[in-house]
Design a protein around this motif. Sequence first.
Motif, PDB file in Angstrom:
ATOM      1  N   SER A 171     -83.759  71.257  69.045  1.00 53.78           N
ATOM      2  CA  SER A 171     -82.456  71.915  69.053  1.00 53.78           C
ATOM      3  C   SER A 171     -82.325  72.884  70.224  1.00 53.78           C
ATOM      4  CB  SER A 171     -82.249  72.658  67.735  1.00 53.78           C
ATOM      5  OG  SER A 171     -83.244  73.640  67.574  1.00 53.78           O
ATOM      6  N   THR A 172     -83.422  73.272  70.851  1.00 55.70           N
ATOM      7  CA  THR A 172     -83.356  74.213  71.962  1.00 55.70           C
ATOM      8  C   THR A 172     -83.337  73.528  73.324  1.00 55.70           C
ATOM      9  OG1 THR A 172     -85.754  74.422  72.010  1.00 55.70           O
ATOM     10  CG2 THR A 172     -84.542  76.013  70.657  1.00 55.70           C
ATOM     11  N   ASP A 173     -83.516  72.230  73.359  1.00 57.55           N
ATOM     12  CA  ASP A 173     -83.571  71.513  74.634  1.00 57.55           C
ATOM     13  C   ASP A 173     -82.343  70.628  74.790  1.00 57.55           C
ATOM     14  OD1 ASP A 173     -84.143  70.145  76.938  1.00 57.55           O
ATOM     15  OD2 ASP A 173     -86.193  69.638  76.359  1.00 57.55           O
ATOM     16  N   ARG A 174     -81.328  71.193  75.355  1.00 54.17           N
ATOM     17  CA  ARG A 174     -80.044  70.501  75.503  1.00 54.17           C
ATOM     18  C   ARG A 174     -80.162  69.236  76.369  1.00 54.17           C
ATOM     19  NH1 ARG A 174     -74.694  72.623  78.425  1.00 54.17           N
ATOM     20  NH2 ARG A 174     -73.278  71.118  77.512  1.00 54.17           N
ATOM     21  N   ASN A 175     -80.965  69.292  77.434  1.00 50.67           N
ATOM     22  CA  ASN A 175     -81.123  68.127  78.304  1.00 50.67           C
ATOM     23  C   ASN A 175     -81.702  66.932  77.554  1.00 50.67           C
ATOM     24  OD1 ASN A 175     -80.164  69.544  80.520  1.00 50.67           O
ATOM     25  ND2 ASN A 175     -82.207  70.149  81.186  1.00 50.67           N
ATOM     26  N   ALA A 176     -82.719  67.179  76.733  1.00 47.00           N
ATOM     27  CA  ALA A 176     -83.340  66.089  75.972  1.00 47.00           C
ATOM     28  C   ALA A 176     -82.349  65.512  74.968  1.00 47.00           C
ATOM     29  CB  ALA A 176     -84.593  66.574  75.266  1.00 47.00           C
ATOM     30  N   ARG A 177     -81.599  66.385  74.290  1.00 50.30           N
ATOM     31  CA  ARG A 177     -80.602  65.892  73.335  1.00 50.30           C
ATOM     32  C   ARG A 177     -79.561  65.045  74.046  1.00 50.30           C
ATOM     33  NH1 ARG A 177     -80.186  71.125  71.810  1.00 50.30           N
ATOM     34  NH2 ARG A 177     -77.966  71.134  72.260  1.00 50.30           N
ATOM     35  N   GLN A 178     -79.099  65.509  75.205  1.00 46.44           N
ATOM     36  CA  GLN A 178     -78.098  64.756  75.960  1.00 46.44           C
ATOM     37  C   GLN A 178     -78.654  63.418  76.420  1.00 46.44           C
ATOM     38  OE1 GLN A 178     -76.978  67.588  78.973  1.00 46.44           O
ATOM     39  NE2 GLN A 178     -75.237  68.318  77.781  1.00 46.44           N
ATOM     40  N   ARG A 179     -79.920  63.374  76.808  1.00 43.27           N
ATOM     41  CA  ARG A 179     -80.542  62.128  77.256  1.00 43.27           C
ATOM     42  C   ARG A 179     -80.576  61.114  76.106  1.00 43.27           C
ATOM     43  NH1 ARG A 179     -83.730  59.973  81.191  1.00 43.27           N
ATOM     44  NH2 ARG A 179     -85.359  58.548  80.504  1.00 43.27           N
ATOM     45  N   THR A 201     -86.839  60.975  75.202  1.00 42.74           N
ATOM     46  CA  THR A 201     -86.451  62.385  75.082  1.00 42.74           C
ATOM     47  C   THR A 201     -86.797  63.217  76.314  1.00 42.74           C
ATOM     48  OG1 THR A 201     -88.551  63.030  74.066  1.00 42.74           O
ATOM     49  CG2 THR A 201     -86.751  62.357  72.571  1.00 42.74           C
ATOM     50  N   GLY A 202     -87.720  62.731  77.144  1.00 42.85           N
ATOM     51  CA  GLY A 202     -88.163  63.526  78.285  1.00 42.85           C
ATOM     52  C   GLY A 202     -89.220  64.545  77.916  1.00 42.85           C
ATOM     53  N   HIS A 203     -89.728  64.492  76.678  1.00 41.63           N
ATOM     54  CA  HIS A 203     -90.770  65.408  76.219  1.00 41.63           C
ATOM     55  C   HIS A 203     -92.114  64.702  76.300  1.00 41.63           C
ATOM     56  CE1 HIS A 203     -88.083  68.235  73.624  1.00 41.63           C
ATOM     57  NE2 HIS A 203     -87.677  68.138  74.862  1.00 41.63           N
ATOM     58  N   TYR A 252     -90.764  68.783  82.267  1.00 40.98           N
ATOM     59  CA  TYR A 252     -90.989  69.280  80.911  1.00 40.98           C
ATOM     60  C   TYR A 252     -92.174  70.241  80.868  1.00 40.98           C
ATOM     61  CZ  TYR A 252     -92.143  69.381  75.954  1.00 40.98           C
ATOM     62  OH  TYR A 252     -92.442  69.793  74.686  1.00 40.98           O
ATOM     63  N   LEU A 253     -93.284  69.871  81.516  1.00 41.65           N
ATOM     64  CA  LEU A 253     -94.462  70.728  81.509  1.00 41.65           C
ATOM     65  C   LEU A 253     -94.179  72.084  82.157  1.00 41.65           C
ATOM     66  CD1 LEU A 253     -97.199  68.069  82.353  1.00 41.65           C
ATOM     67  CD2 LEU A 253     -96.672  69.068  80.112  1.00 41.65           C
ATOM     68  N   PRO A 279     -92.101  71.650  88.787  1.00 41.80           N
ATOM     69  CA  PRO A 279     -91.780  70.382  88.126  1.00 41.80           C
ATOM     70  C   PRO A 279     -92.165  69.146  88.951  1.00 41.80           C
ATOM     71  CG  PRO A 279     -89.798  71.313  89.066  1.00 41.80           C
ATOM     72  CD  PRO A 279     -90.905  72.315  89.318  1.00 41.80           C
ATOM     73  N   ARG A 280     -92.935  69.328  90.020  1.00 37.87           N
ATOM     74  CA  ARG A 280     -93.214  68.207  90.927  1.00 37.87           C
ATOM     75  C   ARG A 280     -94.039  67.108  90.262  1.00 37.87           C
ATOM     76  NH1 ARG A 280     -98.030  67.422  93.498  1.00 37.87           N
ATOM     77  NH2 ARG A 280     -99.571  69.033  93.090  1.00 37.87           N
ATOM     78  N   CYS A 281     -93.942  65.936  90.835  1.00 34.30           N
ATOM     79  CA  CYS A 281     -94.674  64.768  90.356  1.00 34.30           C
ATOM     80  C   CYS A 281     -96.067  64.756  90.975  1.00 34.30           C
ATOM     81  CB  CYS A 281     -93.923  63.483  90.715  1.00 34.30           C
ATOM     82  SG  CYS A 281     -94.763  61.978  90.193  1.00 34.30           S
ATOM     83  N   HIS A 282     -97.084  64.732  90.147  1.00 32.36           N
ATOM     84  CA  HIS A 282     -98.463  64.686  90.633  1.00 32.36           C
ATOM     85  C   HIS A 282     -98.845  63.307  91.154  1.00 32.36           C
ATOM     86  CE1 HIS A 282     -99.822  68.667  89.423  1.00 32.36           C
ATOM     87  NE2 HIS A 282     -99.057  68.523  88.360  1.00 32.36           N
ATOM     88  N   HIS A 283     -98.030  62.307  90.902  1.00 33.83           N
ATOM     89  CA  HIS A 283     -98.373  60.935  91.276  1.00 33.83           C
ATOM     90  C   HIS A 283     -97.778  60.501  92.605  1.00 33.83           C
ATOM     91  CE1 HIS A 283    -100.231  60.502  87.379  1.00 33.83           C
ATOM     92  NE2 HIS A 283     -99.186  61.153  86.913  1.00 33.83           N
ATOM     93  N   CYS A 284     -96.678  61.167  93.024  1.00 31.32           N
ATOM     94  CA  CYS A 284     -96.071  60.785  94.304  1.00 31.32           C
ATOM     95  C   CYS A 284     -95.626  61.985  95.134  1.00 31.32           C
ATOM     96  CB  CYS A 284     -94.886  59.838  94.081  1.00 31.32           C
ATOM     97  SG  CYS A 284     -93.394  60.633  93.434  1.00 31.32           S
ATOM     98  N   GLY A 285     -95.658  63.178  94.553  1.00 32.71           N
ATOM     99  CA  GLY A 285     -95.269  64.377  95.287  1.00 32.71           C
ATOM    100  C   GLY A 285     -93.782  64.685  95.251  1.00 32.71           C
ATOM    101  N   GLU A 286     -92.981  63.852  94.583  1.00 31.60           N
ATOM    102  CA  GLU A 286     -91.542  64.116  94.455  1.00 31.60           C
ATOM    103  C   GLU A 286     -91.345  65.510  93.867  1.00 31.60           C
ATOM    104  OE1 GLU A 286     -87.513  63.716  94.605  1.00 31.60           O
ATOM    105  OE2 GLU A 286     -88.953  62.307  95.462  1.00 31.60           O
TER     106      GLU A 286
END
Length: 199
Positions: free
Chosen positions: A46-54, A83-85, A91-92, A101-108
């Motif tokens: 209920s506190t993560d609006r982005n996940a609910r919207q997704r 959910t993106g969780h 998320y982390l 929030p960067r990607c450890h697998h590609c650096g994005e």
Amino acid sequence: MERESDTKGQVHDRLPYVLSEARGQSTANFLTPGVDIIYLHQHASSTDRNARQRVVGAILPNFEAWLGRKHGSLTFRLTQVLTGHGCFGEYLCRIGREVTPRCHHCGEVRDSAQHTLEECPAWEPERHILVSYVGRDLSPPAVIAAMLEDSEAWRAVVSFCEVVMCKKEAAERDRERADPSRRRRHQGGADQRSDRSIQ
């Protein structure tokens, strides 16, 4: 063609019935096609609006088909992607486990569930197989529609989520071992990640 407001009204009218079905059911029986939407919504928090919207944005256009489907069940890792969780930098970072929030697998700059599903080059082999079943449009509503249309597509999405999230989780554990200050604090000291399907 049904208007979106009509569909939202039907969903809103149907939710009390779905919720009443869910009350009092055991976890094993909870995630039937008619009630697993509630689990997804609760997992989105209920506190993560982005996940609910997704979640809502992905399932709402296909709500009746989701409720009436004859195949497919949610798994832990499918739920993470929907959910993106999960082990996504975005998320982390939001929960204080990562500095960025960067990607450890590609650096994005931003690692999200959608980045993992659609863009990250680290998952290209798995994505190539996925696309052969669901098509090139990997937006959440398109993926959900493909999953609902074909049980093989559902299995392909689950397989992608299982394989990729297992690899992301293993990489996260390696980072935790390399830097113990990143480790989770658990009650009882046990790592409570689940490898089980939610049935």
